[in-house]
Design an enzyme around this catalytic site. Structure first.
Site, PDB file in Angstrom:
ATOM      1  N   HIS A 174       0.807  -1.231   0.000  1.00 52.07           N
ATOM      2  CA  HIS A 174       0.000   0.000   0.000  1.00 52.07           C
ATOM      3  C   HIS A 174       0.838   1.278   0.000  1.00 52.07           C
ATOM      4  O   HIS A 174       0.283   2.378  -0.043  1.00 52.07           O
ATOM      5  CB  HIS A 174      -0.952   0.010   1.210  1.00 52.07           C
ATOM      6  CG  HIS A 174      -1.986  -1.069   1.154  1.00 52.07           C
ATOM      7  ND1 HIS A 174      -2.839  -1.215   0.089  1.00 52.07           N
ATOM      8  CD2 HIS A 174      -2.305  -2.072   2.019  1.00 52.07           C
ATOM      9  CE1 HIS A 174      -3.644  -2.254   0.298  1.00 52.07           C
ATOM     10  NE2 HIS A 174      -3.329  -2.793   1.460  1.00 52.07           N
ATOM     11  N   ASP A 210      -2.733 -10.464  -2.954  1.00 45.85           N
ATOM     12  CA  ASP A 210      -3.320 -10.045  -1.672  1.00 45.85           C
ATOM     13  C   ASP A 210      -4.790  -9.686  -1.928  1.00 45.85           C
ATOM     14  O   ASP A 210      -5.171  -9.304  -3.037  1.00 45.85           O
ATOM     15  CB  ASP A 210      -2.554  -8.820  -1.165  1.00 45.85           C
ATOM     16  CG  ASP A 210      -2.996  -8.352   0.221  1.00 45.85           C
ATOM     17  OD1 ASP A 210      -2.306  -8.676   1.203  1.00 45.85           O
ATOM     18  OD2 ASP A 210      -4.024  -7.640   0.304  1.00 45.85           O
ATOM     19  N   HIS A 212      -6.389  -7.185  -1.045  1.00 42.58           N
ATOM     20  CA  HIS A 212      -6.567  -5.756  -1.296  1.00 42.58           C
ATOM     21  C   HIS A 212      -5.732  -5.308  -2.488  1.00 42.58           C
ATOM     22  O   HIS A 212      -4.670  -5.876  -2.762  1.00 42.58           O
ATOM     23  CB  HIS A 212      -6.147  -4.949  -0.058  1.00 42.58           C
ATOM     24  CG  HIS A 212      -6.846  -5.363   1.189  1.00 42.58           C
ATOM     25  ND1 HIS A 212      -6.281  -6.225   2.104  1.00 42.58           N
ATOM     26  CD2 HIS A 212      -8.074  -5.052   1.668  1.00 42.58           C
ATOM     27  CE1 HIS A 212      -7.132  -6.426   3.101  1.00 42.58           C
ATOM     28  NE2 HIS A 212      -8.231  -5.729   2.863  1.00 42.58           N
ATOM     29  N   ASP A 300      -4.726 -13.007   2.653  1.00 38.36           N
ATOM     30  CA  ASP A 300      -5.964 -12.507   3.278  1.00 38.36           C
ATOM     31  C   ASP A 300      -7.186 -12.651   2.378  1.00 38.36           C
ATOM     32  O   ASP A 300      -8.302 -12.322   2.806  1.00 38.36           O
ATOM     33  CB  ASP A 300      -5.800 -11.050   3.758  1.00 38.36           C
ATOM     34  CG  ASP A 300      -5.167 -10.136   2.734  1.00 38.36           C
ATOM     35  OD1 ASP A 300      -4.864 -10.594   1.619  1.00 38.36           O
ATOM     36  OD2 ASP A 300      -4.960  -8.941   3.059  1.00 38.36           O
ATOM     37  N   TYR A 338      -4.258 -12.564   7.966  1.00 36.51           N
ATOM     38  CA  TYR A 338      -4.446 -12.163   9.365  1.00 36.51           C
ATOM     39  C   TYR A 338      -5.097 -13.208  10.253  1.00 36.51           C
ATOM     40  O   TYR A 338      -5.245 -12.976  11.449  1.00 36.51           O
ATOM     41  CB  TYR A 338      -5.262 -10.854   9.399  1.00 36.51           C
ATOM     42  CG  TYR A 338      -4.617  -9.797   8.536  1.00 36.51           C
ATOM     43  CD1 TYR A 338      -3.487  -9.126   8.987  1.00 36.51           C
ATOM     44  CD2 TYR A 338      -5.075  -9.522   7.249  1.00 36.51           C
ATOM     45  CE1 TYR A 338      -2.856  -8.186   8.190  1.00 36.51           C
ATOM     46  CE2 TYR A 338      -4.452  -8.578   6.441  1.00 36.51           C
ATOM     47  CZ  TYR A 338      -3.343  -7.920   6.918  1.00 36.51           C
ATOM     48  OH  TYR A 338      -2.709  -6.998   6.123  1.00 36.51           O
TER      49      TYR A 338
HETATM   50  C1  SP5 Z   1      -1.379  -5.371   3.721  1.00 37.73           C
HETATM   51  C2  SP5 Z   1      -2.841  -5.362   3.932  1.00 37.73           C
HETATM   52  O1  SP5 Z   1      -3.489  -6.398   3.784  1.00 37.73           O
HETATM   53  N1  SP5 Z   1      -3.393  -4.229   4.342  1.00 37.73           N
HETATM   54  C3  SP5 Z   1      -4.793  -4.209   4.545  1.00 37.73           C
HETATM   55  C4  SP5 Z   1      -5.180  -2.946   5.121  1.00 37.73           C
HETATM   56  C5  SP5 Z   1      -6.675  -2.886   5.227  1.00 37.73           C
HETATM   57  N2  SP5 Z   1      -7.062  -2.740   6.578  1.00 37.73           N
HETATM   58  C6  SP5 Z   1      -8.430  -2.358   6.689  1.00 37.73           C
HETATM   59  C7  SP5 Z   1      -8.801  -2.425   8.119  1.00 37.73           C
HETATM   60  C8  SP5 Z   1     -10.239  -2.131   8.297  1.00 37.73           C
HETATM   61  C9  SP5 Z   1     -10.648  -2.419   9.690  1.00 37.73           C
HETATM   62  N3  SP5 Z   1     -10.594  -3.799  10.008  1.00 37.73           N
HETATM   63  C10 SP5 Z   1     -11.677  -4.266  10.766  1.00 37.73           C
HETATM   64  C11 SP5 Z   1     -11.823  -5.752  10.604  1.00 37.73           C
HETATM   65  C12 SP5 Z   1     -13.082  -6.236  11.207  1.00 37.73           C
HETATM   66  N4  SP5 Z   1     -13.393  -7.573  10.798  1.00 37.73           N
HETATM   67 ZN    ZN Z   2      -4.438  -7.206   2.192  1.00 37.15          ZN
END
Ligand code: SP5
Ligand code: ZN
Length: 357
Positions: A174, A210, A212, A300, A338
């Site tokens: 990112h 990934d 995202h 993920d 995660y």
């Molecule tokens: C490297 C990577 O995978 N970064 C991902 C960043 C996205 N994070 C978003 C977090 C949003 C809040 N998470 C709450 C999860 C509830 N299930």
């Molecule tokens: Zn990710």
């Protein structure tokens, strides 16, 4: 050791020193999922699978400065110390660096982006979200992760091996040239790609699986024709991070026109649809005739993961490993993933597939 997975795992102990202490999401500090245990779980699973471990070697900043603004590097190296010296942890209970003002295009309206002397103002200068906290050990870990990516790139570019894996933590895809976010601080995959080019590769493909979109990697290489970037990810328009980038019509610019490909997928997508997109991405990447490949390996997208609505199985990740590592000598770089109970098996599956390629 129970397995015979012949993929070198490059690892730096420093990567354990980053403890973001949670994430501020929608105004509330949550526990967060990018935790140090991720690295321990991955390391143990890969050792049990029989993969040999290689210590990350310290590298200079030359390649880092080719993909990142030196001001970002300097900021990350110093911001915790300045935050601490300003008294935020001891006097105000503010135990991590969290920005509160961001110099957006809408705020500046064409005025130059200044670099405020006060650390609490400057905290938003190189960061674009509130989820990516900095603490006392962060910089050592960030730099250790980049060294792991550089060492894995060395193993491949020297011909020592056709496949190497960097167990990077924190992750990186990112991070743009000058801004961090999304639990990432330096772009380990972009660093690996640039190192492969510096070592003689004419063209590199970065393949991002990934869950995202890797907006940082896309941004860094958007106007370059020597690095193809392809990504299969959950549709940012369906409500998922990074929200603003990762759409199918982003195709690259100038000399990089056509060398960027996004394949956003609907929430709920399973192996069949995801692997079809991975195959399309690999076919497009192959048409660019890469001399080397970097895989941004986030696991993920797994069905079990709490951070994405994609529903990929370990068998899906094994097949994706096979497909992405088949094009050229390959550096795998750990990104997200995660769910601690399944993180190890998913990553072993992906590396097993890559080793079969
Ligand atoms: C490297 C990577 O995978 N970064 C991902 C960043 C996205 N994070 C978003 C977090 C949003 C809040 N998470 C709450 C999860 C509830 N299930
Ligand atoms: Zn990710």
């Amino acid at each position: 050791m129970t397995g015979n997975l012949q993929v070198p795992v490059v690892w730096s102990e420093e990567c354990l020193r980053h403890d973001p202490g949670g994430e501020v999401w929608l105004g509330v500090r949550d526990a967060g999922t990018e935790v140090p245990d991720r690295a321990l779980v991955l390391r143990a699973a890969l050792a049990a699978a029989g993969a040999p471990e290689v210590p990350a070697a310290a590298h200079g900043d030359e390649v880092l400065r080719a993909v990142h603004d030196p001001a970002l590097l300097e900021h990350l190296a110093k911001v915790w110390t300045e935050w601490e010296q300003a008294g935020f942890p001891a006097e105000y209970g503010r135990d991590r660096v969290v920005p509160y003002v961001f110099p957006t295009e809408g705020m500046l309206d064409g005025l130059p982006v200044r670099t405020p002397p006060a650390v609490h103002g400057r905290a938003g200068r190189f960061c674009y979200d509130t989820m990516t906290l900095v603490g006392p050990g962060s910089w050592a870990a960030i730099r250790g992760a980049a060294d792991a990516a550089l060492t894995a790139a060395d193993l491949v570019s020297s011909g020592h091996t056709g496949l190497a894996y960097a167990l990077c933590r924190p992750p990186g895809h990112h991070v743009t040239r000058s801004a961090y976010g999304g639990s990432c601080y330096l772009n380990n995959a972009a660093v690996a790609a640039q190192a492969l080019i510096a070592a003689g590769a004419g063209r590199v493909a970065v393949l991002d699986i990934d869950a995202h979109h890797g907006n940082g990697t896309q941004s860094i290489f958007y106007a370059r024709g020597d690095v193809y970037y392809g990504s299969v990810h959950v549709d940012p328009g369906a409500g998922w991070f990074p929200h603003y980038v990762g759409y199918a019509d982003e195709r690259g610019a100038g000399p990089g026109e056509g060398a960027n490909q996004n394949l956003p997928l609907p929430p709920g997508t399973r192996d069949e649809g995801w692997l079809a997109a991975v195959r399309d991405m690999c076919a497009a990447a192959a048409a660019h005739r890469p001399d080397a490949v970097v895989v941004s390996l986030g696991v993920d997208a797994a069905e079990t993961d709490p951070e994405s609505p994609l529903r990929i199985s370990p068998a899906g990740y094994r097949e994706a490993g096979r497909l992405t590592a088949a094009l050229a000598p390959t550096v795998l770089v750990q990104e997200g993933g995660y769910d601690l109970p399944t993180l190890g098996p998913l990553t072993v599956a992906a590396l097993t597939g890559a080793a079969e390629a």
